[in-house]
Each structure stands twice: as C-alpha cells, then as structure tokens.
Design an enzyme around this catalytic site. Structure first.
Site, PDB file in Angstrom:
ATOM      1  N   CYS A 184       0.824  -1.222   0.000  1.00  0.00           N
ATOM      2  CA  CYS A 184       0.000   0.000   0.000  1.00  0.00           C
ATOM      3  C   CYS A 184       0.846   1.256   0.000  1.00  0.00           C
ATOM      4  O   CYS A 184       1.855   1.328   0.711  1.00  0.00           O
ATOM      5  CB  CYS A 184      -0.854   0.076   1.263  1.00  0.00           C
ATOM      6  SG  CYS A 184      -1.976  -1.257   1.445  1.00  0.00           S
TER       7      CYS A 184
ATOM      8  N   TYR B  36       3.631 -10.096  -6.732  1.00  0.00           N
ATOM      9  CA  TYR B  36       2.648  -9.607  -5.760  1.00  0.00           C
ATOM     10  C   TYR B  36       2.431  -8.126  -6.035  1.00  0.00           C
ATOM     11  O   TYR B  36       3.404  -7.379  -6.195  1.00  0.00           O
ATOM     12  CB  TYR B  36       3.177  -9.817  -4.334  1.00  0.00           C
ATOM     13  CG  TYR B  36       2.201  -9.382  -3.254  1.00  0.00           C
ATOM     14  CD1 TYR B  36       0.845  -9.704  -3.345  1.00  0.00           C
ATOM     15  CD2 TYR B  36       2.626  -8.652  -2.145  1.00  0.00           C
ATOM     16  CE1 TYR B  36      -0.051  -9.314  -2.360  1.00  0.00           C
ATOM     17  CE2 TYR B  36       1.738  -8.266  -1.151  1.00  0.00           C
ATOM     18  CZ  TYR B  36       0.409  -8.597  -1.264  1.00  0.00           C
ATOM     19  OH  TYR B  36      -0.477  -8.208  -0.289  1.00  0.00           O
TER      20      TYR B  36
ATOM     21  N   ARG C  17     -12.282   0.204  -6.094  1.00  0.00           N
ATOM     22  CA  ARG C  17     -11.880   0.057  -4.681  1.00  0.00           C
ATOM     23  C   ARG C  17     -11.300   1.387  -4.186  1.00  0.00           C
ATOM     24  O   ARG C  17     -11.374   1.712  -3.014  1.00  0.00           O
ATOM     25  CB  ARG C  17     -10.846  -1.057  -4.540  1.00  0.00           C
ATOM     26  CG  ARG C  17     -10.572  -1.428  -3.083  1.00  0.00           C
ATOM     27  CD  ARG C  17      -9.692  -2.661  -2.942  1.00  0.00           C
ATOM     28  NE  ARG C  17      -9.717  -3.175  -1.579  1.00  0.00           N
ATOM     29  CZ  ARG C  17      -8.868  -2.809  -0.631  1.00  0.00           C
ATOM     30  NH1 ARG C  17      -7.893  -1.972  -0.882  1.00  0.00           N
ATOM     31  NH2 ARG C  17      -8.989  -3.299   0.601  1.00  0.00           N
TER      32      ARG C  17
HETATM   33  P1  XMP Z   1      -0.426  -7.301   3.274  1.00  0.00           P
HETATM   34  O1  XMP Z   1       0.377  -6.447   4.215  1.00  0.00           O
HETATM   35  O2  XMP Z   1      -0.868  -8.568   3.920  1.00  0.00           O
HETATM   36  O3  XMP Z   1      -1.728  -6.449   2.945  1.00  0.00           O
HETATM   37  O4  XMP Z   1       0.328  -7.541   2.015  1.00  0.00           O
HETATM   38  C1  XMP Z   1      -2.801  -6.932   2.176  1.00  0.00           C
HETATM   39  C2  XMP Z   1      -3.951  -5.949   2.210  1.00  0.00           C
HETATM   40  O5  XMP Z   1      -3.580  -4.694   1.635  1.00  0.00           O
HETATM   41  C3  XMP Z   1      -4.735  -4.038   1.096  1.00  0.00           C
HETATM   42  N1  XMP Z   1      -4.418  -3.632  -0.262  1.00  0.00           N
HETATM   43  C4  XMP Z   1      -4.075  -2.392  -0.628  1.00  0.00           C
HETATM   44  N2  XMP Z   1      -4.057  -1.234   0.069  1.00  0.00           N
HETATM   45  N3  XMP Z   1      -3.287  -0.102  -1.848  1.00  0.00           N
HETATM   46  C5  XMP Z   1      -3.680  -0.074  -0.556  1.00  0.00           C
HETATM   47  O6  XMP Z   1      -3.685   0.992   0.061  1.00  0.00           O
HETATM   48  C6  XMP Z   1      -3.290  -1.215  -2.620  1.00  0.00           C
HETATM   49  O7  XMP Z   1      -2.926  -1.194  -3.800  1.00  0.00           O
HETATM   50  C7  XMP Z   1      -3.725  -2.413  -1.981  1.00  0.00           C
HETATM   51  N4  XMP Z   1      -3.902  -3.677  -2.425  1.00  0.00           N
HETATM   52  C8  XMP Z   1      -4.332  -4.387  -1.350  1.00  0.00           C
HETATM   53  C9  XMP Z   1      -5.877  -5.012   1.165  1.00  0.00           C
HETATM   54  O8  XMP Z   1      -6.693  -4.657   2.245  1.00  0.00           O
HETATM   55  C10 XMP Z   1      -5.161  -6.348   1.389  1.00  0.00           C
HETATM   56  O9  XMP Z   1      -5.975  -7.307   2.025  1.00  0.00           O
END
Ligand code: XMP
Length: 492
Positions: free
Chosen positions: A303, A383, A405
């Site tokens: 993120c 990823y 989203r």
């Molecule tokens: P982790 O830390 O487990 O996080 O890799 C996965 C979660 O991140 C969110 N997610 C995003 N948040 N931009 C964001 O701000 C993105 O591009 C993005 N893609 C995923 C989502 O809640 C996921 O479960």
C-alpha cells in the site's frame, strides 16, 4: 474534537506481555469467528487480491481451516465460476455435479476433467436421467478423441444410491463395490448428486477444513459498491458464495452502507464490510448491518495510501479502536494487512481481532495465481497492490474491476489514475499447508507464553506493551549474520 489524537501503534511498536500459563502450545484452541454465523478453526483469511486468491488458493485455505476471498479484478462470470470451482472441489456430496451427454466427444470430457480437476463425470440424457459414467479408466487407452462418450462410458446399471443416503452407507457402497464414484438418483432415475471416495480421503487428510452444511468447502467473494457491484454480488451468491465481502479502500462511506443493505436484503450469505480504521467507522458498518468488520487503511505491504494520501491509522490501534465498537455488538473484527510474521497474528488477536487477512504472507505460496519467477537462482512470485497501476489498468482480462476500490472507476485515461499501491515480488514459500503450519505454530507459541487457551481469552487477557526502537532492534536477531534460512523468519 482535539486536533491531535493519541499516538497510534502498529505491530512493530508492541510486544505481548508474557503471563502465567498452565497449557502447552498444542492445547491452544485457535477456533474463532469469521462473521456472526461462520466459524473458522484457524484465524486466517487470504486477501481478495489478484496475486493472492483465486480458486486454488481458496481451496487450500479452506482445507487448512481458514477461508479465501476471491478477488474481483475479473469479470462477474469469471469470478462466479471461481466460486463454483471451490464449491465443487471437495464435498460430502456434490449437489450439482458436472455431467456430460452421451453425444459429447472424449475430447469434451477431457477438457471438463482438466478444468474441474476431476477424474470422471456422470453421463445424463437430455432429461437429466443417469445413463452411465465415464472416467479416466474408460478413456485411458482410447486414441480417438473424437469418439462419442456413449461408445466408451460404463453404462447403467451402475452402483447408485438414493438422495439422503448417510455418509456411512455411502462409504460402505463405495468400499464393497470397489468403485470411486457414487451417483445419487431420485425415483425417476434423474441424477441428483455425487459422492466420491476422494472426498472421504480428503476429510481425513484435512480434519480442520471449513465446510458448509452440505460438506462443501466455504468460500467468499469480494465486491465493490459502484457500477454493477450488486449484480456481481448476486452472481456470486447464486454460484454458492458463503460470504460476500464488500471491499473498498474507504468503507466509512454512504455507498458502503447502501451496498451492505442491498446484499443483506437479497442473500442468505453473511456480509463482511470494510475497510475502516476507527471506532466510528466500525460503528457505522455495524449499524449498516455488517456481519463482520474489516479493519485497515494503508497497513498493507504493497500500500502507498498513507504516503499518497497521507491518511491511515497504525494497525494495532486501528484494530483495538474497531473492537471497542464491535465487541459489544457481537460483530467479529478482521485485521486486514500489515502482518509480516506469525507473532503479528497473536498481536492482532490480543488487540481485538478475531481473524486476520493476509496478502504478502500468502502471495509466495504455490497456490497463489501466477508463475514462479527465477532471479539469480532464487524463486519468487509476483505480488501487487489492487490499487497499483498494473491492477487498475489490468487489460489481460478486458478491463480493470479494481479501480472502484479506490473510487476511480470514472477515470478512463490510465495516465490520470492515482495509484495507491505498488507492484513487486515476494520469495516463493511453498504450499499453503506448510506456510499455515508455521503461522499457526507461532500463534500457538504465543498462546502458551500468554496463558491464553482460546481466542476470546486472547481478547480478554492478551496484554500489549509499547516498545521503543531499541526494543524492536533487540527483538530481531542481532549481532550475527544469518547463514541458514528459517521457515518462519526472513531478514528485514
Ligand atoms: P499485506 O500487508 O498482507 O496487505 O500484504 C494486504 C492488504 O492490503 C490491502 N491492499 C491495498 N491497500 N493499496 C492499498 O492501500 C493497494 O494497492 C492495496 N492492495 C491491497 C488489502 O486490504 C489487502 O488485504
């Protein structure tokens, strides 16, 4: 309202305080609540991301006792089909088996079997009456793939059973006749279901598996709030989704409340709503009717929301704040994103989460979508954030469905998109079973150290101590160069 809130804390800012314990790690019970009505045997959810959860990952997660949430960066039909694949994958009884007609060719059947990863299919006529079965065994020595099924199948009479046959009776029929598939038929001879021997062996192999009342694996699907989101939700419910996740980056919004209400009105499935990062946000989702609240604004490894928009709340504080609203309402909390190690799962539970959603910790698994990438002899998997440029302009599947989203579905020109995530790769970590074993193993150790036998005890008694930067340095291996990789630790 004060201009400044209290300092927010995240996983690296806290440690669980050791406490008197009269249990062993193996005594800990990791059963927890996913939603108001669904339980999981392990508190793990795979993230609704296109490099994390498609059908293979969802099957693997449910077998381990968790659940997978199918991402929505694909067409409604494709996502519904993914749900269908999971629901058919392992069952006490397949209620709507894949079938073929006597006039189909062997090539047609091969394609069906490869798609559903099955070894054979019942053959029915145009009225649905069972006329035979065609399996690997019938097809193995056939060289002419254009032959019709009717020439090759094992025709009726077959060993069958009536609908409603008990599990023990079904097993006895399979055993005594040495067959692998038991079609279930009604009084008119119409095919009504199928029981396979594989499902019995899998039940023994995966004793914790998350299953619905019909013995099928449980699965969820993500939807947004804009455009055809309602249509998508209905299609997923129709395909058999057990839970719908209304998933947008800023869930504390009117569109979210309306969507939760619409899905709840139309379907029998539970609804998870998110994301939020405050007590007020959680309360709003509870009031909207959510059956679980998902917490996390910007903690994810991919993120950039907190940098691009400058908005968010450190995850441990966010989970705790949400739990203040959720616990009295009996609504479970999902800590979504930001977890790097198994210890973070324990910290999330102690902060008030019932389950955690994982992206990066599972993206490197064999079952995640995408191929292995070799770089300098090391193995990786892709990823990416769902708000990354790659995901938002996703052309491979005929357009991006994840733009909304981030409230950008109206941005047609991709050079005008504002990404909130990045694209990259994570080390290959092997099968989900091995990864989940380490993650849950770490959680069990935490429950031993803190004397908490159950997840509710973690909520009540798990105490978190804020630490300093020096404390964090001390927590990680230090003053040594790591020479051997550990299965549950990677350098920072
Ligand atoms: P982790 O830390 O487990 O996080 O890799 C996965 C979660 O991140 C969110 N997610 C995003 N948040 N931009 C964001 O701000 C993105 O591009 C993005 N893609 C995923 C989502 O809640 C996921 O479960």
């Amino acid at each position: 309202m004060a201009k400044f809130t209290e300092t927010g804390l995240t996983y690296d800012d806290v440690l669980l305080v050791p406490a008197y314990s009269d249990l062993q790690p193996g005594d800990a019970d990791t059963t927890t609540r996913l939603t108001r009505s669904l339980n999981l045997r392990i508190p793990l959810i795979s993230a609704a991301m296109d490099t994390v959860t498609e059908a293979r990952m969802a099957v693997a997660m449910a077998r381990q006792g968790g659940i997978g949430i199918l991402h929505r960066n694909l067409s409604i039909e494709e996502q519904a089909q993914q749900i269908d694949l999971v629901k058919r994958s392992e069952a006490g009884m397949v209620t709507n088996p894949v079938t073929c007609s006597p006039d189909d060719t062997l090539a047609d059947v091969e394609r069906l079997c490869a798609h559903y990863r099955i070894s054979g299919v019942p053959v029915t006529d145009d009225k649905g009456v069972l006329v035979g079965i065609v399996t690997n065994r019938d097809m193995r020595f056939e060289t002419d793939q254009s032959r019709p099924v009717r020439d090759v199948m094992t025709p009726m009479p077959l060993v069958t059973a009536p609908v409603g046959v008990s599990r023990d009776e079904a097993f006895e029929l399979l055993r005594s006749h040495k067959v692998e598939k038991l079609p279930l038929v009604d009084a008119g001879g119409r095919l009504r279901g199928l029981i396979t021997v594989k499902d019995f062996t899998k039940s023994e192999q995966y004793p914790l598996a998350t299953k619905d009342v019909n013995g099928r694996l449980v699965v969820g699907g993500a939807v947004g709030v804009a455009g055809d989101a309602e249509k998508r939700a209905m299609a997923l419910l129709e395909a058999g989704a057990d839970v719908i996740v209304v998933d947008i980056a800023h869930g504390h919004s009117q569109g979210m409340y309306e969507m939760v209400a619409k899905v709840k009105k139309n379907g029998a499935a539970d609804v998870i709503a998110g994301n939020i990062a405050t007590r007020a946000g959680a309360q709003a989702l509870i009031d909207a009717g959510a059956d679980a609240v998902k917490v996390g604004v910007g903690p994810g490894s991919i993120c950039t929301t907190r940098v691009v928009a400058g908005v968010g709340a450190p995850q441990v504080t966010a989970i705790y704040e949400a739990s203040l609203a959720c616990r009295p309402a009996g609504v479970p909390v999902i800590g979504d994103g930001g977890l790097q190690y198994s210890g973070d799962i324990a910290k999330a539970l102690a902060a008030g989460a019932d389950t955690v959603m994982l992206g990066s910790l599972l993206a490197g698994c064999e079952e995640s979508p995408g191929e292995l990438i070799f770089i300098n002899g090391k193995q990786y998997k892709s990823y990416r954030g769902m708000g990354s440029l790659g995901a938002m302009r996703n052309r491979e599947r005929g357009g991006s469905y994840s733009k909304d989203r981030y409230s950008q579905s109206d941005v047609a020109n991709e050079s005008l998109l504002i990404p909130e995530g990045i694209e990259g790769q994570v080390p290959y970590r092997g099968p989900v079973a091995a990864v989940a074993h380490q993650l849950i193993g770490g959680l069990r150790q935490a429950m031993w150290y803190t004397g908490c036998r159950t997840v509710p005890e973690m909520h009540e008694r798990g105490q978190l101590m804020p630490i300093t930067a020096a404390g964090l340095t001390e927590s990680h291996p230090h003053d040594i160069q790591m020479t051997v990789e550990a299965p549950n630790y990677h350098g920072r």
